[in-house]
Design a protein around this motif. Structure first.
Motif, PDB file in Angstrom:
ATOM      1  N   ALA A   1       0.842  -1.187   0.000  1.00  0.00           N
ATOM      2  CA  ALA A   1       0.000   0.000   0.000  1.00  0.00           C
ATOM      3  C   ALA A   1       0.885   1.247   0.000  1.00  0.00           C
ATOM      4  N   ALA A   2       0.258   2.405  -0.108  1.00  0.00           N
ATOM      5  CA  ALA A   2       0.996   3.662  -0.041  1.00  0.00           C
ATOM      6  C   ALA A   2       1.614   3.839   1.339  1.00  0.00           C
ATOM      7  N   ALA A   3       2.579   4.720   1.433  1.00  0.00           N
ATOM      8  CA  ALA A   3       3.245   4.988   2.702  1.00  0.00           C
ATOM      9  C   ALA A   3       2.239   5.493   3.742  1.00  0.00           C
ATOM     10  N   TRP A   4       2.541   5.248   5.001  1.00  0.00           N
ATOM     11  CA  TRP A   4       1.677   5.710   6.084  1.00  0.00           C
ATOM     12  C   TRP A   4       1.491   7.224   6.024  1.00  0.00           C
ATOM     13  N   ARG A   5       0.264   7.672   6.152  1.00  0.00           N
ATOM     14  CA  ARG A   5       0.016   9.114   6.263  1.00  0.00           C
ATOM     15  C   ARG A   5       0.338   9.612   7.660  1.00  0.00           C
ATOM     16  N   GLU A   6       0.029   8.801   8.647  1.00  0.00           N
ATOM     17  CA  GLU A   6       0.371   9.085  10.035  1.00  0.00           C
ATOM     18  C   GLU A   6       1.046   7.861  10.620  1.00  0.00           C
ATOM     19  N   VAL A   7       2.040   8.081  11.453  1.00  0.00           N
ATOM     20  CA  VAL A   7       2.742   6.962  12.070  1.00  0.00           C
ATOM     21  C   VAL A   7       1.864   6.391  13.185  1.00  0.00           C
ATOM     22  N   PRO A   8       1.480   5.117  13.083  1.00  0.00           N
ATOM     23  CA  PRO A   8       0.617   4.516  14.119  1.00  0.00           C
ATOM     24  C   PRO A   8       1.401   4.234  15.389  1.00  0.00           C
ATOM     25  N   PRO A   9       0.716   4.081  16.524  1.00  0.00           N
ATOM     26  CA  PRO A   9       1.419   3.712  17.760  1.00  0.00           C
ATOM     27  C   PRO A   9       2.192   2.406  17.564  1.00  0.00           C
ATOM     28  N   SER A  10       3.414   2.389  18.039  1.00  0.00           N
ATOM     29  CA  SER A  10       4.282   1.225  17.878  1.00  0.00           C
ATOM     30  C   SER A  10       3.967   0.165  18.925  1.00  0.00           C
ATOM     31  N   PRO A  11       4.449  -1.065  18.728  1.00  0.00           N
ATOM     32  CA  PRO A  11       4.211  -2.104  19.734  1.00  0.00           C
ATOM     33  C   PRO A  11       4.675  -1.715  21.134  1.00  0.00           C
ATOM     34  N   VAL A  12       5.831  -1.056  21.257  1.00  0.00           N
ATOM     35  CA  VAL A  12       6.324  -0.708  22.588  1.00  0.00           C
ATOM     36  C   VAL A  12       5.436   0.337  23.262  1.00  0.00           C
ATOM     37  N   GLU A  13       4.765   1.166  22.471  1.00  0.00           N
ATOM     38  CA  GLU A  13       3.846   2.149  23.033  1.00  0.00           C
ATOM     39  C   GLU A  13       2.548   1.501  23.517  1.00  0.00           C
TER      40      GLU A  13
END
Length: 266
Positions: free
Chosen positions: A173-185
Motif C-alpha cells: 500500500a501507499a506509505a503511512w500518512r500518520e505513524v501509528p502507535p508502535s508495539p512498545v507504546e
C-alpha cells in the motif's frame, strides 16, 4: 515431524475483513478446544514451507487458523506493514469463534508479532484472545540498525524496491500518512491478557533489545524467553520451540468466559 506422527487435517478457507479485504488461508486440525490464530512475517504466507512446518507442528493437539495477510500470498488488498493487518488477525479470531472455539490464542512472527501485540492492545478486553505469543517482533518502527532492515526499508520506500517486493509476492500500500502507535507504546495495554515474548539473541533483523523493551513496557505483565542462538522468525523457530510455545498456550489460555467469571475482564 517425528516419524509416524499423523499429518493434521487441513482445509482452505476464505474470509472477509471488517474493511472488505478477502483473505485466504488454512484451518489445520479442526475440532480441538484451543484455536491458535497465527500471523506470518513480512513476505511470508501460508504456502511457504517454513510457515507450513510451524503450522503442522503447532497443530498437534490444537486447531490452527492461519490467514495470508493482505497483500501476501492468495489474499487480496495491499500490505500496510502491520497496521491494517490488525483487521486481518481479527478476522481470524472471528473465524475461530464461528467455528465454536471457547479458547482462542494468537501467535505472530516478526511483522505478525507486531500485529498480535497491537491487536490485543487495541481490542476491548472482553473481545480479546485468551493469550498472545509474539516471536521476533519489533518494539519500534523504522529499525535501520541492521543490514536486513536497511534492505527492507529500501524495498518498501524506493520505486525499484517496491517492484522487487511485487516480484517477491508482496503488494504494498501507499506509505503511512500518520505513524501509528508502535508495539512498545501499546504493550502496557495487553496485560492482564497473558503475553509471551520470544526473541532470539542472534536475531539479525531486530536485536534482542526489542524483546527486552517490549517486556519492560508490559510492566511485568509479560513473560520473556530469550532464546540462545536463535535468529529470526519462522525460519529460526525449531520444532522444540514450537512445542514449548504450544505448551505455554495450553497452560495460559483460559476460555474468555472463564476469565469473565474470575473478574479479569471488565
Amino acid at each position: 515431524m517425528t516419524c509416524g506422527s499423523p499429518e493434521p487435517t487441513t482445509r482452505s478457507v476464505a474470509v472477509f475483513t471488517a474493511d472488505g479485504v478477502r483473505l485466504s488461508g488454512v484451518v489445520a486440525a479442526p475440532g480441538h478446544d484451543l484455536a491458535v490464530v497465527v500471523g506470518h512475517g513480512f513476505t511470508n504466507n501460508t504456502a511457504r514451507p517454513t510457515v507450513q512446518r510451524v503450522l503442522r507442528r503447532l497443530a498437534r493437539g490444537r486447531t490452527v487458523i492461519a490467514l495470508d495477510f493482505r497483500g501476501h500470498g492468495r489474499s487480496g488488498g495491499r500490505s500496510t506493514l502491520g497496521v491494517d493487518e490488525v483487521l486481518d488477525l481479527a478476522a481470524g479470531v472471528e473465524l475461530a469463534r464461528r467455528l465454536g472455539h471457547r479458547r482462542i490464542a494468537t501467535l505472530g512472527f516478526s511483522m505478525g508479532a507486531s500485529v498480535v501485540v497491537r491487536h490485543a492492545a487495541l481490542t476491548p478486553e472482553a473481545e480479546r484472545p485468551d493469550a498472545v505469543v509474539a516471536v521476533s517482533g519489533p518494539a519500534r518502527w523504522y529499525e535501520r540498525e541492521t543490514p536486513p532492515m536497511r534492505r527492507l526499508h529500501w524495498l518498501v520506500e524506493e520505486p525499484a524496491g517496491r517492484l522487487l517486493a511485487r516480484a517477491l509476492g508482496v503488494r504494498l500500500a501507499a506509505a503511512w500518512r500518520e505513524v501509528p502507535p508502535s508495539p512498545v507504546e501499546l504493550a502496557r495495554r495487553v496485560p492482564p491478557t497473558p503475553l509471551l515474548l520470544v526473541h532470539g539473541d542472534r536475531d539479525h533483523y531486530f536485536p534482542a533489545e526489542h524483546g527486552r523493551s517490549l517486556h519492560l513496557a508490559a510492566g511485568g505483565g509479560a513473560e520473556l524467553w530469550l532464546e540462545r542462538g536463535m535468529r529470526h522468525a519462522e525460519s529460526a523457530t525449531s520444532p522444540e520451540l514450537v512445542d514449548r510455545m504450544g505448551a505455554w498456550l495450553d497452560a495460559n489460555a483460559p476460555a474468555s468466559s472463564d476469565r469473565r467469571q474470575d473478574g479479569h475482564v471488565a
